[in-house]
Design a protein around this motif. Structure first.
Motif, PDB file in Angstrom:
ATOM      1  N   ARG A   1     -21.309 -20.290   6.529  1.00 15.31           N
ATOM      2  CA  ARG A   1     -22.045 -21.544   6.733  1.00 15.31           C
ATOM      3  C   ARG A   1     -23.268 -21.279   7.604  1.00 15.31           C
ATOM      4  NH1 ARG A   1     -18.834 -25.517   9.663  1.00 15.31           N
ATOM      5  NH2 ARG A   1     -18.038 -23.685  10.759  1.00 15.31           N
ATOM      6  N   VAL A   2     -24.415 -21.813   7.169  1.00 14.50           N
ATOM      7  CA  VAL A   2     -25.656 -21.606   7.910  1.00 14.50           C
ATOM      8  C   VAL A   2     -26.426 -22.917   8.027  1.00 14.50           C
ATOM      9  CG1 VAL A   2     -25.821 -19.216   7.126  1.00 14.50           C
ATOM     10  CG2 VAL A   2     -27.011 -21.010   5.846  1.00 14.50           C
ATOM     11  N   ASN A   3     -27.300 -22.961   9.025  1.00 11.43           N
ATOM     12  CA  ASN A   3     -28.210 -24.077   9.223  1.00 11.43           C
ATOM     13  C   ASN A   3     -29.619 -23.519   9.119  1.00 11.43           C
ATOM     14  OD1 ASN A   3     -29.897 -25.775  11.501  1.00 11.43           O
ATOM     15  ND2 ASN A   3     -28.510 -27.052  10.318  1.00 11.43           N
ATOM     16  N   VAL A   4     -30.445 -24.108   8.237  1.00  9.82           N
ATOM     17  CA  VAL A   4     -31.700 -23.439   7.897  1.00  9.82           C
ATOM     18  C   VAL A   4     -32.726 -24.430   7.366  1.00  9.82           C
ATOM     19  CG1 VAL A   4     -30.844 -22.935   5.574  1.00  9.82           C
ATOM     20  CG2 VAL A   4     -32.617 -21.494   6.549  1.00  9.82           C
ATOM     21  N   LEU A   5     -33.990 -24.079   7.524  1.00  9.82           N
ATOM     22  CA  LEU A   5     -35.059 -24.837   6.890  1.00  9.82           C
ATOM     23  C   LEU A   5     -35.127 -24.463   5.405  1.00  9.82           C
ATOM     24  CD1 LEU A   5     -37.898 -24.519   9.565  1.00  9.82           C
ATOM     25  CD2 LEU A   5     -36.712 -26.630   8.918  1.00  9.82           C
ATOM     26  N   PRO A   6     -35.606 -25.372   4.552  1.00  8.89           N
ATOM     27  CA  PRO A   6     -35.634 -25.102   3.113  1.00  8.89           C
ATOM     28  C   PRO A   6     -36.294 -23.787   2.724  1.00  8.89           C
ATOM     29  CG  PRO A   6     -36.088 -27.409   3.495  1.00  8.89           C
ATOM     30  CD  PRO A   6     -36.022 -26.750   4.853  1.00  8.89           C
ATOM     31  N   GLU A   7     -37.380 -23.406   3.385  1.00  4.33           N
ATOM     32  CA  GLU A   7     -38.091 -22.182   3.000  1.00  4.33           C
ATOM     33  C   GLU A   7     -37.294 -20.909   3.305  1.00  4.33           C
ATOM     34  OE1 GLU A   7     -40.726 -21.609   7.098  1.00  4.33           O
ATOM     35  OE2 GLU A   7     -41.696 -22.114   5.204  1.00  4.33           O
ATOM     36  N   LYS A   8     -36.271 -21.026   4.138  1.00  2.32           N
ATOM     37  CA  LYS A   8     -35.474 -19.857   4.523  1.00  2.32           C
ATOM     38  C   LYS A   8     -34.092 -19.835   3.854  1.00  2.32           C
ATOM     39  CE  LYS A   8     -38.208 -17.905   7.647  1.00  2.32           C
ATOM     40  NZ  LYS A   8     -38.649 -16.491   7.580  1.00  2.32           N
ATOM     41  N   ILE A   9     -33.821 -20.768   2.947  1.00  2.00           N
ATOM     42  CA  ILE A   9     -32.495 -20.830   2.317  1.00  2.00           C
ATOM     43  C   ILE A   9     -32.221 -19.540   1.532  1.00  2.00           C
ATOM     44  CG2 ILE A   9     -31.152 -21.963   0.501  1.00  2.00           C
ATOM     45  CD1 ILE A   9     -32.359 -24.607   1.348  1.00  2.00           C
ATOM     46  N   PRO A  10     -31.100 -18.870   1.817  1.00  2.00           N
ATOM     47  CA  PRO A  10     -30.754 -17.659   1.063  1.00  2.00           C
ATOM     48  C   PRO A  10     -29.906 -17.995  -0.167  1.00  2.00           C
ATOM     49  CG  PRO A  10     -29.285 -17.882   2.933  1.00  2.00           C
ATOM     50  CD  PRO A  10     -30.205 -19.083   2.965  1.00  2.00           C
ATOM     51  N   ALA A  11     -30.045 -17.193  -1.213  1.00  2.00           N
ATOM     52  CA  ALA A  11     -29.199 -17.365  -2.399  1.00  2.00           C
ATOM     53  C   ALA A  11     -27.806 -16.847  -2.112  1.00  2.00           C
ATOM     54  CB  ALA A  11     -29.792 -16.626  -3.588  1.00  2.00           C
TER      55      ALA A  11
END
Length: 239
Positions: free
Chosen positions: A133-143
């Motif tokens: 589980r991660v918290n992230v901005l849209p531009e940094k979302i990993p596949a």
């Protein structure tokens, strides 16, 4: 860490209601809802089932360039409801990403390579954590997160804190083990190993769905409450 592909997808607006949704499914169309922090009112639409299945066929974070009623939205596939008998998708939720709004989501972990401890020592690969589980901005979302385990020997392990988390905040305990190389089964009788049954079960449950959530401590988007109504409607439809 790999970046997700952005898949183009087209939807058509729809009427809500059990009869309307049932007819759409007969035509191989899947009822859907679109919502997010910048969406004033939930948008109800439908998408092609075969196109949706192409997206669902890969176990990765899924982003879409979704066109509905002449407008284009950058979305995250949040939730899919399946028929318990046929396993066909009954309803799908799309979350509209906002550039400066962080999201919390579950990202799958993929292992690469064959460990030295398996080839030379007869060890076994055990992966107690398959979703991070991660918290992230849209531009940094990993596949997905990729881990090369080729150099691991018996007793070696990889923890959450060792992942490439640049620009990403982990929501799981950094000390949690993702993968470890255990001794051959015949040796386990004489050695102490990490108890794994309960933890492995928890992670299998997580694999049932990938959900984007509002980051902890943030105000829930207006669309979230209405989503519950859509879920109730779909539950009624699937009976």
């Amino acid at each position: 860490m790999t970046k997700p592909d952005v898949i183009p997808l087209e939807g058509e607006k729809r009427d809500t209601g059990k009869r309307s949704s049932s007819k759409l499914r007969e035509e191989m169309r899947v009822p859907a809802v679109l919502y997010g922090p910048e969406i004033e009112k939930n948008i109800h639409f439908h998408v092609d089932e075969l196109k949706l299945e192409e997206i669902l066929s890969t176990s990765q974070t899924k982003l879409q360039e979704l066109k509905v009623d002449g407008k284009t939205y950058n979305t995250l596939l949040k939730r899919v409801e399946y028929d318990p008998i046929t396993d066909r998708p009954l309803h799908v939720d799309f979350y509209v990403l906002a550039e400066n709004r962080r999201v919390t989501l579950r990202v799958p972990v993929r292992l690469k390579g064959t460990p030295v401890g398996v080839v030379d020592g007869g060890g076994r690969v055990f992966q107690p954590l398959r979703i991070v589980r991660v918290n992230v901005l849209p531009e940094k979302i990993p596949a997905q997160f990729e881990i090369d385990i080729s150099d691991l020997e018996i007793g070696d392990s990889v923890k959450v804190e060792e992942l490439d988390m640049e620009g990403i905040t982990p929501m799981d305990d950094p000390s949690r083990t993702i993968v470890t190389i255990t001794p051959p089964k015949s040796e386990e009788v004489f050695t102490t190993t990490v108890p794994v049954e309960e933890e492995e079960l928890d992670e299998e449950e997580l694999l049932e769905g990938e959900e984007a959530e509002v980051a902890e401590g943030e105000e829930a988007p207006e669309g979230e409450e209405a989503t519950g109504e859509e879920g109730d409607e779909d539950e009624e439809e699937s009976k």
